[in-house]
Motif scaffolding. Structure first.
Motif, short mmCIF file in Angstrom:
data_model
loop_
_atom_site.label_atom_id
_atom_site.label_comp_id
_atom_site.label_asym_id
_atom_site.label_seq_id
_atom_site.Cartn_x
_atom_site.Cartn_y
_atom_site.Cartn_z
N TYR A 198 0.83 -1.21 0.00
CA TYR A 198 0.00 0.00 0.00
C TYR A 198 0.86 1.25 0.00
O TYR A 198 1.98 1.25 0.55
CB TYR A 198 -0.89 0.04 1.25
CG TYR A 198 -2.06 -0.93 1.18
CD1 TYR A 198 -3.28 -0.54 0.64
CD2 TYR A 198 -1.92 -2.24 1.62
CE1 TYR A 198 -4.34 -1.43 0.55
CE2 TYR A 198 -2.97 -3.14 1.55
CZ TYR A 198 -4.19 -2.72 1.01
OH TYR A 198 -5.23 -3.60 0.93
N LEU A 199 0.32 2.31 -0.60
CA LEU A 199 0.94 3.64 -0.55
C LEU A 199 -0.04 4.58 0.14
O LEU A 199 -1.21 4.68 -0.27
CB LEU A 199 1.21 4.14 -1.98
CG LEU A 199 1.68 5.59 -2.11
CD1 LEU A 199 3.04 5.80 -1.44
CD2 LEU A 199 1.76 6.01 -3.59
N GLY A 245 -5.20 18.79 3.92
CA GLY A 245 -4.84 18.49 2.54
C GLY A 245 -5.58 17.26 2.05
O GLY A 245 -6.49 16.76 2.71
N TYR A 246 -5.15 16.80 0.87
CA TYR A 246 -5.77 15.59 0.32
C TYR A 246 -5.08 14.35 0.88
O TYR A 246 -3.86 14.33 1.10
CB TYR A 246 -5.67 15.60 -1.20
CG TYR A 246 -6.60 16.61 -1.82
CD1 TYR A 246 -7.98 16.41 -1.75
CD2 TYR A 246 -6.12 17.76 -2.42
CE1 TYR A 246 -8.85 17.35 -2.28
CE2 TYR A 246 -6.99 18.69 -2.96
CZ TYR A 246 -8.36 18.48 -2.89
OH TYR A 246 -9.22 19.40 -3.41
N CYS A 247 -5.89 13.32 1.12
CA CYS A 247 -5.40 12.09 1.70
C CYS A 247 -5.89 10.91 0.85
O CYS A 247 -7.04 10.93 0.39
CB CYS A 247 -5.97 11.90 3.11
SG CYS A 247 -5.46 13.21 4.24
N GLY A 248 -5.04 9.90 0.70
CA GLY A 248 -5.47 8.73 -0.04
C GLY A 248 -4.59 7.53 0.27
O GLY A 248 -3.47 7.67 0.78
N GLU A 271 -3.83 1.27 -7.09
CA GLU A 271 -5.29 1.48 -7.24
C GLU A 271 -5.79 2.12 -5.96
O GLU A 271 -5.67 1.52 -4.88
CB GLU A 271 -5.98 0.14 -7.47
CG GLU A 271 -5.66 -0.41 -8.86
CD GLU A 271 -6.04 -1.88 -9.02
OE1 GLU A 271 -6.54 -2.49 -8.04
OE2 GLU A 271 -5.82 -2.40 -10.12
N LEU A 272 -6.36 3.32 -6.08
CA LEU A 272 -6.86 4.02 -4.89
C LEU A 272 -8.00 3.22 -4.26
O LEU A 272 -8.92 2.79 -4.96
CB LEU A 272 -7.37 5.41 -5.27
CG LEU A 272 -6.33 6.53 -5.33
CD1 LEU A 272 -6.91 7.76 -6.01
CD2 LEU A 272 -5.82 6.89 -3.94
N VAL A 273 -7.92 3.02 -2.95
CA VAL A 273 -9.04 2.34 -2.28
C VAL A 273 -10.11 3.38 -1.97
O VAL A 273 -9.83 4.59 -1.96
CB VAL A 273 -8.59 1.62 -0.97
CG1 VAL A 273 -7.44 0.66 -1.27
CG2 VAL A 273 -8.18 2.61 0.11
N GLU A 274 -11.31 2.95 -1.71
CA GLU A 274 -12.41 3.86 -1.37
C GLU A 274 -12.07 4.67 -0.13
O GLU A 274 -11.46 4.11 0.79
CB GLU A 274 -13.70 3.05 -1.11
CG GLU A 274 -14.33 2.52 -2.38
CD GLU A 274 -14.79 3.62 -3.33
OE1 GLU A 274 -15.33 4.64 -2.84
OE2 GLU A 274 -14.58 3.49 -4.53
#
Ligand SMILES: C[S@@+](CC[C@H](N)C(=O)[O-])C[C@H]1O[C@@H](n2cnc3c(N)ncnc32)[C@H](O)[C@@H]1O
Length: 267
Positions: A186-187, A259-262, A230-233
């Protein structure tokens, strides 16, 4: 200025450090007057900053729990910072005390303090290295001792990438880590953004004047860092919108400036 016992010999006490200013925002005690001065000036232009950083830490804890629940037993946390409440090894090892955690930071205070709190913890370590040198990190004997790169790893780049204005360099560096990680890794990224902050230019200018350039990227620019994952939900969203847990109290303040998080998974 007198050097406190926790401050390594080779640090410049007259120049603010990103790690120590961040420690000041979070209410920590490992910072100097020069750090507090920059921190106070940034808070003057962006009073909600300490709150957004607490949101960032809360996202980090949720993302770590998510990865643990997904079966991850190895964490590589780069730009890990000066230890504070709810560190990665505390969150992860609460579930499984044998989860491996390697902290990496370029800041000598962050590394020294991390090592101090990790004394006696045989499954976690801290190394001093530069994010932009993935080969040095991946071949480091401490990482090799704890992390098996044939097994999935969660790579944490939390509140780190906005300190590197060269987008192509960040892209290349993440790709080198990605290629070294096993399928199922995971990233985890959080990143300051001009889209979400009311005074991004002023904040960036204050950091730049103190010798640390910042890049407040757009959501689309940050999304590119997940290339090959692949971004998870629910995808790349504001921290407060990323899998908030029912017991987490959120005040009614409509202003959300984190900020944005993913989190992305390597197929
Ligand atoms: C804002 S703090 C984030 C700490 C933690 N990840 C969090 O989100 O709470 C950014 C950290 O990145 C570290 N850092 C900055 N440049 C770095 C580099 N080139 N390599 C490794 N760490 C770096 C700083 O020393 C600092 O501790």
């Amino acid at each position: 200025m007198e050097r406190p016992s926790w401050a390594p010999e080779d640090i410049d006490l007259e120049r603010p450090s990103v790690a120590r200013v961040y420690d000041f925002y979070l209410g920590g005690s490992h910072n100097f007057a020069v750090d507090r001065e920059l921190g106070r000036r940034v808070i003057e232009t962006f009073p909600l900053l300490p709150k957004t950083l607490q949101e960032n830490r809360a996202f980090l804890r949720r993302a770590v729990r998510f990865c643990v629940e997904a079966g991850i037993r190895q964490f590589l946390d780069i730009g890990s910072g000066i230890p504070t409440v709810g560190n990665v090894h505390e969150v992860a090892q609460q579930v499984d005390p044998t989860i491996k955690v390697v902290y990496v930071d370029i800041d000598p205070v962050a590394v020294a303090h991390s090592r101090a709190i990790l004394k006696g913890n045989e499954y976690a370590t801290a190394i001093r290295a530069d994010f932009r040198q993935p080969e040095v990190i991946l071949s480091h004997p401490e990482l090799q001792r704890l992390i098996d790169l044939r097994q999935p790893v969660a790579l944490l780049l939390v509140a780190l990438l906005h300190f590197f204005p060269d987008t192509e360099e960040v892209q290349r560096t993440i790709a080198r880590f990605r290629d070294a990680l096993a399928s199922g890794s995971y990233l985890v990224i959080s990143h300051a953004s001009a889209d979400t902050q009311p005074t991004p230019l002023k904040v960036a200018e204050l950091y730049a004047r103190s010798g640390t350039p910042m890049a407040m990227r757009t959501k689309a620019e940050i999304a590119r860092f997940f290339e090959g994952f692949e971004l998870v939900e629910p995808g790349l969203v504001l921290g407060l919108d990323w899998r908030l847990e029912p017991e987490e109290a959120v005040d009614d303040n409509p202003e959300r400036h984190s900020g944005y998080c993913g989190v992305g998974k390597k197929p």
